[in-house]
Design an enzyme around this catalytic site. Structure first.
Site, PDB file in Angstrom:
ATOM      1  N   ASP A  11       0.871  -1.175   0.000  1.00  0.00           N
ATOM      2  CA  ASP A  11       0.000   0.000   0.000  1.00  0.00           C
ATOM      3  C   ASP A  11       0.911   1.229   0.000  1.00  0.00           C
ATOM      4  O   ASP A  11       2.121   1.126   0.232  1.00  0.00           O
ATOM      5  CB  ASP A  11      -0.889   0.000   1.257  1.00  0.00           C
ATOM      6  CG  ASP A  11      -1.783   1.240   1.337  1.00  0.00           C
ATOM      7  OD1 ASP A  11      -2.332   1.639   0.299  1.00  0.00           O
ATOM      8  OD2 ASP A  11      -1.915   1.812   2.430  1.00  0.00           O
ATOM      9  N   SER A  12       0.306   2.382  -0.201  1.00  0.00           N
ATOM     10  CA  SER A  12       1.073   3.623  -0.129  1.00  0.00           C
ATOM     11  C   SER A  12       1.522   3.917   1.298  1.00  0.00           C
ATOM     12  O   SER A  12       2.407   4.737   1.504  1.00  0.00           O
ATOM     13  CB  SER A  12       0.227   4.785  -0.636  1.00  0.00           C
ATOM     14  OG  SER A  12      -0.973   4.853   0.108  1.00  0.00           O
ATOM     15  N   CYS A  74      -4.290  -1.413  -1.961  1.00  0.00           N
ATOM     16  CA  CYS A  74      -4.395   0.035  -2.113  1.00  0.00           C
ATOM     17  C   CYS A  74      -5.446   0.312  -3.179  1.00  0.00           C
ATOM     18  O   CYS A  74      -5.294  -0.157  -4.329  1.00  0.00           O
ATOM     19  CB  CYS A  74      -3.038   0.603  -2.534  1.00  0.00           C
ATOM     20  SG  CYS A  74      -3.071   2.385  -2.848  1.00  0.00           S
ATOM     21  N   GLU A 153      -2.811   8.790   8.590  1.00  0.00           N
ATOM     22  CA  GLU A 153      -1.351   8.608   8.632  1.00  0.00           C
ATOM     23  C   GLU A 153      -0.733   9.436   9.763  1.00  0.00           C
ATOM     24  O   GLU A 153       0.329   9.107  10.270  1.00  0.00           O
ATOM     25  CB  GLU A 153      -0.715   8.986   7.292  1.00  0.00           C
ATOM     26  CG  GLU A 153      -1.021   8.021   6.149  1.00  0.00           C
ATOM     27  CD  GLU A 153      -0.182   6.735   6.182  1.00  0.00           C
ATOM     28  OE1 GLU A 153       0.934   6.757   6.720  1.00  0.00           O
ATOM     29  OE2 GLU A 153      -0.677   5.708   5.665  1.00  0.00           O
ATOM     30  N   CYS A 186     -10.916   2.969  -0.232  1.00  0.00           N
ATOM     31  CA  CYS A 186      -9.509   3.229   0.075  1.00  0.00           C
ATOM     32  C   CYS A 186      -9.197   2.399   1.313  1.00  0.00           C
ATOM     33  O   CYS A 186      -9.987   2.366   2.263  1.00  0.00           O
ATOM     34  CB  CYS A 186      -9.306   4.710   0.352  1.00  0.00           C
ATOM     35  SG  CYS A 186      -7.721   5.106   1.111  1.00  0.00           S
ATOM     36  N   HIS A 188      -7.270   2.766   3.665  1.00  0.00           N
ATOM     37  CA  HIS A 188      -7.123   3.472   4.949  1.00  0.00           C
ATOM     38  C   HIS A 188      -8.458   3.622   5.678  1.00  0.00           C
ATOM     39  O   HIS A 188      -8.480   3.779   6.896  1.00  0.00           O
ATOM     40  CB  HIS A 188      -6.568   4.888   4.726  1.00  0.00           C
ATOM     41  CG  HIS A 188      -5.090   4.948   4.491  1.00  0.00           C
ATOM     42  ND1 HIS A 188      -4.482   4.508   3.343  1.00  0.00           N
ATOM     43  CD2 HIS A 188      -4.085   5.426   5.285  1.00  0.00           C
ATOM     44  CE1 HIS A 188      -3.187   4.715   3.421  1.00  0.00           C
ATOM     45  NE2 HIS A 188      -2.913   5.279   4.596  1.00  0.00           N
TER      46      HIS A 188
HETATM   47  N1  DGL Z   1      -4.626   3.135   0.999  1.00  0.00           N
HETATM   48  C1  DGL Z   1      -4.584   3.934  -0.215  1.00  0.00           C
HETATM   49  C2  DGL Z   1      -5.810   3.635  -1.044  1.00  0.00           C
HETATM   50  O1  DGL Z   1      -6.412   2.601  -0.782  1.00  0.00           O
HETATM   51  C3  DGL Z   1      -4.291   5.311   0.213  1.00  0.00           C
HETATM   52  C4  DGL Z   1      -4.289   6.341  -0.738  1.00  0.00           C
HETATM   53  C5  DGL Z   1      -3.190   7.344  -0.770  1.00  0.00           C
HETATM   54  O2  DGL Z   1      -2.039   7.021  -0.600  1.00  0.00           O
HETATM   55  O3  DGL Z   1      -3.553   8.474  -1.081  1.00  0.00           O
HETATM   56  O4  DGL Z   1      -6.204   4.327  -1.939  1.00  0.00           O
END
Ligand code: DGL
Length: 266
Positions: A11-12, A74, A153, A186, A188
């Site tokens: 993931d990011s 992600c 975050e 998302c 998150h």
């Molecule tokens: N968890 C990522 C997603 O599902 C986060 C997005 C991001 O880094 O902006 O889109």
């Protein structure tokens, strides 16, 4: 002799941990390398070219750890880069969009689904394109919620007034509409599950990690009777964010080594 299934999950940042938690809850006998690109989060406000470039580096890092399959945990990467990754890398790669949409299509009664996600995800129309092609009788709306990821975050909890206000600001417009199902598009967003449900008490929430975990079970390379999971947690920035992270939503994650890696070299 049974061996552990070795998969990579990325993931990011920290959001993919919600997907990993669901995967670990539903599947045993996994050896997982988790990569969170905490040095470059968020991805959701970046161009498609940058997101694809970052995702390619993330996959190359996981391949260097000899994983046999990859879960794109992600929503943004799944929406923007999944097809490019599948074409480039000769390994099973699964994203979050199809399982989440299939789960939403099963539960909606009003036939109106809403997807919330990052700006990049909502602008890509990846969720709505899949839903309208597969389930033409369904209506899909989308709301970008770009402030959610930075809040999470940065450790803002669900009961923080700023979190509540932000959730209300983005989501109150769909209260009292015919939307009855909301995809948390998302990874998150499950960290905000309770506050979103309080804001929209009559709407069914779809957690994409839960939707994905069954699909992951089907793609695992090996049958195994090993009852534990092993996870190595890798991040591209200091791991402090993970240590102080609210673990209420991560009950199924095993302890494991935490490592910092330089993603720019991949
Ligand atoms: N968890 C990522 C997603 O599902 C986060 C997005 C991001 O880094 O902006 O889109």
């Amino acid at each position: 002799m049974n061996t552990l299934n070795r998969i990579g999950v990325f993931d990011s940042g920290l959001g993919g941990l919600t997907v990993l938690d669901a995967i670990c809850s539903a599947n045993k006998g996994l050896s997982v390398v988790y990569f969170g690109d905490t040095a470059r989060v968020p991805y959701g406000s970046r161009t498609p070219e940058t997101i694809i470039h970052y995702a390619e580096q993330d996959v190359r890092f996981l391949l260097s750890k000899n994983v046999e399959a990859i879960v794109v945990a992600c929503g943004t990467v799944s929406a923007i880069a999944l097809e490019a990754l599948k074409q480039e890398f000769p390994i099973p790669i699964i994203g979050v969009i199809e399982p989440a949409c299939d789960a939403a299509a099963k539960v909606t009664k009003t036939n109106h689904i809403c997807v919330i996600g990052t700006q990049a995800t909502v602008h890509s129309h990846a969720y709505s394109d899949y839903i309208t092609s597969r389930y033409p009788h369904l209506n899909v709306s989308g709301i970008g919620c770009p402030l959610f990821v930075p809040l999470i975050e940065n450790g803002f909890r669900e009961d923080d007034p700023i979190t509540k206000l932000t959730v209300d600001r983005y989501l109150s417009p769909i209260r009292n509409t015919d939307i009855d199902t909301l995809i948390l598009g998302c990874t998150h967003y499950p960290f905000l599950y309770n506050v979103i449900q309080e804001t929209l008490p009559d709407i069914q929430l779809i957690d994409i990690g839960v939707a994905l975990s069954e699909a992951v079970g089907k793609m695992l390379p090996l049958p195994t009777n090993i009852s534990d999971n092993f996870v190595e947690y890798c991040f591209s920035d200091r791991e402090t964010g993970f240590k102080r992270f609210d673990t209420e939503h991560l009950r199924n994650l095993p302890n494991g080594p935490i490592k910092a890696i330089n993603i720019e070299t991949f």
